[in-house]
Design an enzyme around this catalytic site. Structure first.
Site, PDB file in Angstrom:
ATOM      1  N   GLY A  96      22.990  36.581   1.580  1.00  0.00           N
ATOM      2  CA  GLY A  96      21.650  36.195   1.169  1.00  0.00           C
ATOM      3  C   GLY A  96      21.029  37.263   0.291  1.00  0.00           C
ATOM      4  O   GLY A  96      21.727  38.023  -0.383  1.00  0.00           O
ATOM      5  N   SER A  97      19.730  37.337   0.321  1.00  0.00           N
ATOM      6  CA  SER A  97      19.002  38.270  -0.528  1.00  0.00           C
ATOM      7  C   SER A  97      19.110  39.693   0.004  1.00  0.00           C
ATOM      8  O   SER A  97      19.381  39.922   1.190  1.00  0.00           O
ATOM      9  CB  SER A  97      17.523  37.872  -0.596  1.00  0.00           C
ATOM     10  OG  SER A  97      16.910  38.058   0.668  1.00  0.00           O
ATOM     11  N   GLU A 157      26.722  40.548   2.226  1.00  0.00           N
ATOM     12  CA  GLU A 157      26.954  40.074   0.856  1.00  0.00           C
ATOM     13  C   GLU A 157      25.588  39.658   0.311  1.00  0.00           C
ATOM     14  O   GLU A 157      25.105  38.558   0.580  1.00  0.00           O
ATOM     15  CB  GLU A 157      27.922  38.886   0.849  1.00  0.00           C
ATOM     16  CG  GLU A 157      29.308  39.216   1.361  1.00  0.00           C
ATOM     17  CD  GLU A 157      30.092  40.111   0.443  1.00  0.00           C
ATOM     18  OE1 GLU A 157      29.604  40.413  -0.666  1.00  0.00           O
ATOM     19  OE2 GLU A 157      31.198  40.532   0.821  1.00  0.00           O
ATOM     20  N   GLY A 186      19.046  41.311   3.854  1.00  0.00           N
ATOM     21  CA  GLY A 186      20.024  42.277   4.335  1.00  0.00           C
ATOM     22  C   GLY A 186      19.393  43.538   4.867  1.00  0.00           C
ATOM     23  O   GLY A 186      19.868  44.130   5.847  1.00  0.00           O
TER      24      GLY A 186
END
Length: 501
Positions: free
Chosen positions: A235-236, A257, A240
């Site tokens: 995600g963004s 990721e 994270g």
């Protein structure tokens, strides 16, 4: 009920998913194609989520002692079902995520490919035999199943990212609990239905694969539960930065990721016909909503005008519309916030002195949805808006004179996922891939930034999170290492020549 909604019900039925309109359903699934309501689902409560994790942990305790090649048969069954239902699942991806037909099918093919890789891997989870300084001793490493793996995925790859994690985790001996994006829940339920059938055929413990339906509160349960040994979150960068500290606080593992702000350097020697094709797909594929989407091109001043003219001509031929039409190349943005972010980025770029070369406007498509014409903006410098990731089809053009300056410009962003260079100069290509070149996890030569194969480890550096999924040795993230020393002598020598006694 719209035609798309009716088609969705038919697909879900063939995939083994129950009625998506549940009593008391609060989570509404809509298609970005035209806003059609596809289902109303009842989210899991935090307590129910904890129960799902508990069942997964119990299943793991049975699964971990099953020989890895036998575990591979589960993934083999799953891969077979994905082949059988590829068209339906691909269509569902297009309907729920807005991908064009070929991309929806391609995402399911990626799932099939990772199942093939994981099946072979199930017979190759090898450790090492290590030289020891002590006579009559042997030292080795073994890899053991880790535990429950929590997967948090984003809307833009609603099925492939789960499969990257799940296929490897299953053969490694783990259980998987998946919290998909609220925007693409139906595709997750379809994958779970196929996994359940594969598990039945392979005799897998109940609860080994599970889906959690819900919002942030459900995700927090997955992140905070100590029974979840690894949290793989896609995600963004903002997301994270919230997930990682919470997992670290309980000394769990995280595989991140996150965002990308990917660039391609276009050198004077570049094959421009090749470069244009690579740039256009990378920049407008999935309507610019890939973490590997091309956001910036850094072009040598001697070829800038020629390249921009070619790109402009290519952009003006792009067919924009329903992704279910075979001729469409650019489908819708996922929702209104994405549309507003697109408009805001273009406006800010112009305010920063950028020149809008083409695109940037909304496109009216019959039925509704948020469709835009992909934008190219010629920028005088790499301003803050260029350095930020906008999840939409905005391509910024930057110019360079010296190759060293191009590399500096390329790396001067917080993200480090994917990168590319188009050049026929072997020195430039090698330098780009060297330690002083691209600082990204993926560095390509004469191909674009998106469209990675599953054989290589996928992931990036800096604010992209440092995680690696899919191929190469990514499987090690889903296992724990044990170093063993065996003494088969009658003596007890100590390492480093230590004397005791």
């Amino acid at each position: 009920m719209t035609d798309i909604a009716v088609r969705t019900l038919q697909i879900l039925d063939r995939l083994g998913v129950g009625d998506p309109f549940e009593p008391g359903g609060e989570l509404v699934s809509r298609s970005p194609i035209d806003g059609s309501e596809l289902g109303r689902l009842r989210p899991h409560s935090p307590a129910e989520a904890a129960e799902v994790i508990g069942r997964a942990h119990a299943a793991f305790e049975q699964w971990r002692v099953v020989p890895a090649p036998v575990r591979g048969q589960f993934v083999r069954e799953l891969g077979g079902l994905l082949r059988e239902h590829k068209d339906d699942l691909g269509a569902l991806v297009s309907i729920e995520a807005g991908k064009i037909v070929s991309e929806g099918l391609g995402e399911v093919q990626e799932m099939i490919d990772i199942c093939d890789l994981a099946l072979g891997l199930s017979r190759q989870l090898h450790g090492l035999t290590i030289a020891t300084e002590r006579p009559g001793h042997r030292m080795m490493e073994q890899w053991h199943p880790l535990g429950v793996v929590g997967v948090i995925s984003a809307f833009n790859f609603p099925v492939a990212v789960w499969s990257w994690n799940a296929a490897l985790a299953f053969v490694c001996g783990d259980a998987v609990v998946w919290k998909p994006s609220e925007k693409t829940v139906l595709t997750a339920l379809a994958c779970q239905a196929l996994a359940t059938e594969a598990a039945r055929r392979a005799g897998v413990p109940e609860g080994l694969s599970a889906v959690l339906v819900g919002d942030r509160a459900v995700g927090e349960v997955l992140v905070d539960d100590p029974r979840v040994q690894l949290v793989s979150a896609t995600g963004s960068t903002r997301m994270g930065k919230e997930v990682a500290p919470r997992v670290a606080a309980r000394l769990g593992r995280s595989l991140l990721e996150l965002g990308g702000n990917n660039a391609a350097i276009i050198a004077p020697s570049a094959d421009l016909d090749l470069a244009v094709r690579g740039i256009v797909f990378s920049a407008v594929g999935t309507a610019g909503q890939r973490c590997t989407s091309l956001r910036r091109i850094i072009v040598h001043e001697s070829i800038k005008d020629d390249l921009v003219a070619r790109l402009t001509a290519a952009y003006e031929t792009l067919s924009i519309g329903s992704p279910l039409e075979a001729s469409t190349l650019v489908g819708p943005l996922i929702d209104q916030p994405a549309f507003e972010a697109f408009g805001a980025a273009v406006a800010q770029a112009e305010a920063d002195g950028g020149k809008l070369v083409t695109g940037g406007e909304q496109v009216d498509v019959e039925g509704g949805g948020f469709y835009v014409r992909p934008a190219i903006v010629d920028m005088p410098a790499q301003t803050d808006v260029v350095k930020a990731e906008t999840f939409a089809p905005v391509l910024y053009v930057l110019t360079y004179r010296d190759f060293t300056d191009a590399l500096t410009l390329h790396n001067d962003v917080a993200q480090g996922l994917s990168s590319a260079i188009f050049t026929l100069d072997v020195r430039e290509a090698e330098l780009f891939m060297s330690v002083v070149g691209s600082d990204c996890g993926i560095a390509n030569v004469n191909i674009g930034t998106s469209g990675a194969e599953i054989g290589g480890a996928f992931g990036g550096e800096k604010e992209t999170g440092g995680g690696r999924e899919s191929g190469s040795d990514a499987w090690r993230s889903y296992m724990r290492r044990s170093t063993n020393t065996i003494n088969y002598s009658t003596e007890l020598p100590l390492a480093q020549g230590v004397e005791f006694g």
